[in-house]
Design a protein around this motif. Sequence first.
Motif, PDB file in Angstrom:
ATOM      1  N   LEU A   1     -53.395  42.476 -57.050  1.00  0.00           N
ATOM      2  CA  LEU A   1     -54.049  43.379 -57.990  1.00  0.00           C
ATOM      3  C   LEU A   1     -53.022  43.991 -58.946  1.00  0.00           C
ATOM      4  O   LEU A   1     -53.233  44.039 -60.163  1.00  0.00           O
ATOM      5  CB  LEU A   1     -54.796  44.473 -57.225  1.00  0.00           C
ATOM      6  CG  LEU A   1     -55.537  45.478 -58.080  1.00  0.00           C
ATOM      7  CD1 LEU A   1     -56.725  44.805 -58.766  1.00  0.00           C
ATOM      8  CD2 LEU A   1     -56.001  46.632 -57.220  1.00  0.00           C
ATOM      9  N   ARG A   2     -51.909  44.435 -58.385  1.00  0.00           N
ATOM     10  CA  ARG A   2     -50.856  45.033 -59.226  1.00  0.00           C
ATOM     11  C   ARG A   2     -50.279  43.995 -60.184  1.00  0.00           C
ATOM     12  O   ARG A   2     -49.968  44.303 -61.332  1.00  0.00           O
ATOM     13  CB  ARG A   2     -49.778  45.647 -58.331  1.00  0.00           C
ATOM     14  CG  ARG A   2     -50.330  46.856 -57.610  1.00  0.00           C
ATOM     15  CD  ARG A   2     -49.440  47.539 -56.597  1.00  0.00           C
ATOM     16  NE  ARG A   2     -48.050  47.229 -56.628  1.00  0.00           N
ATOM     17  CZ  ARG A   2     -47.341  46.941 -55.536  1.00  0.00           C
ATOM     18  NH1 ARG A   2     -47.903  46.892 -54.355  1.00  0.00           N
ATOM     19  NH2 ARG A   2     -46.055  46.695 -55.626  1.00  0.00           N
ATOM     20  N   LEU A   3     -50.147  42.741 -59.726  1.00  0.00           N
ATOM     21  CA  LEU A   3     -49.651  41.670 -60.588  1.00  0.00           C
ATOM     22  C   LEU A   3     -50.649  41.397 -61.723  1.00  0.00           C
ATOM     23  O   LEU A   3     -50.252  41.216 -62.875  1.00  0.00           O
ATOM     24  CB  LEU A   3     -49.403  40.401 -59.780  1.00  0.00           C
ATOM     25  CG  LEU A   3     -48.778  39.253 -60.551  1.00  0.00           C
ATOM     26  CD1 LEU A   3     -47.342  39.586 -60.954  1.00  0.00           C
ATOM     27  CD2 LEU A   3     -48.792  37.986 -59.714  1.00  0.00           C
ATOM     28  N   ALA A   4     -51.939  41.381 -61.413  1.00  0.00           N
ATOM     29  CA  ALA A   4     -52.957  41.153 -62.440  1.00  0.00           C
ATOM     30  C   ALA A   4     -52.946  42.281 -63.467  1.00  0.00           C
ATOM     31  O   ALA A   4     -53.066  42.037 -64.677  1.00  0.00           O
ATOM     32  CB  ALA A   4     -54.332  41.013 -61.795  1.00  0.00           C
ATOM     33  N   ALA A   5     -52.797  43.513 -63.014  1.00  0.00           N
ATOM     34  CA  ALA A   5     -52.722  44.653 -63.939  1.00  0.00           C
ATOM     35  C   ALA A   5     -51.480  44.538 -64.821  1.00  0.00           C
ATOM     36  O   ALA A   5     -51.534  44.804 -66.035  1.00  0.00           O
ATOM     37  CB  ALA A   5     -52.708  45.965 -63.155  1.00  0.00           C
TER      38      ALA A   5
END
Length: 183
Positions: free
Chosen positions: A24-28
């Motif tokens: 999720l943090r990578l996608a953000a």
Amino acid sequence: AAGRFEEALPMYQVLESESRAARLRLAAAKCAVMTGNSDRGVASTGQLLREDPSNVDALALRGWALVLGGDGEQGLRFLREALRLDPDHPEASRWLKQGRALDAALARARQASLTRQFEVAVQAFSEGLAAGPLPPTSAVYVAVLAERAAARLRLQDHEGCLEDCNGALQGRKDCKDKGWPWS
């Protein structure tokens, strides 16, 4: 949906505040980078890489964020490292190719400007912009437009110079925040 990063960014920011999941943090971070916020991408991927130094997706995204932030040399290093760990990583491969083309075009353009070959410089800066899709708010896009504007001014191409200056100002977040009419 693919390529709709500006729409997805606020959603990821809300989800990111609720979860610490690496994906999720990578996608953000990817949404931030693809919308021109390479600083946030560098910071987020740095944190992910401290947690897992072999995270190939984070290495690749950090490399591209650095390229877009204007640090092509360091960015290319991260992209090469990502490809060393995963030679078939599609984004790292594409970004490395685009980054190399951009870096080479900018080197030619800057050398041509130094030797007062401004027509060659304008052409090379244009090639750099065409090296791949660059977010118009990225630091490298804004810098290339500004440098090409300077070369066009030396050629007395005032229309082209103004067009590039306007594009550079539109890409600058600090100009938009001030509400300047041309940004």
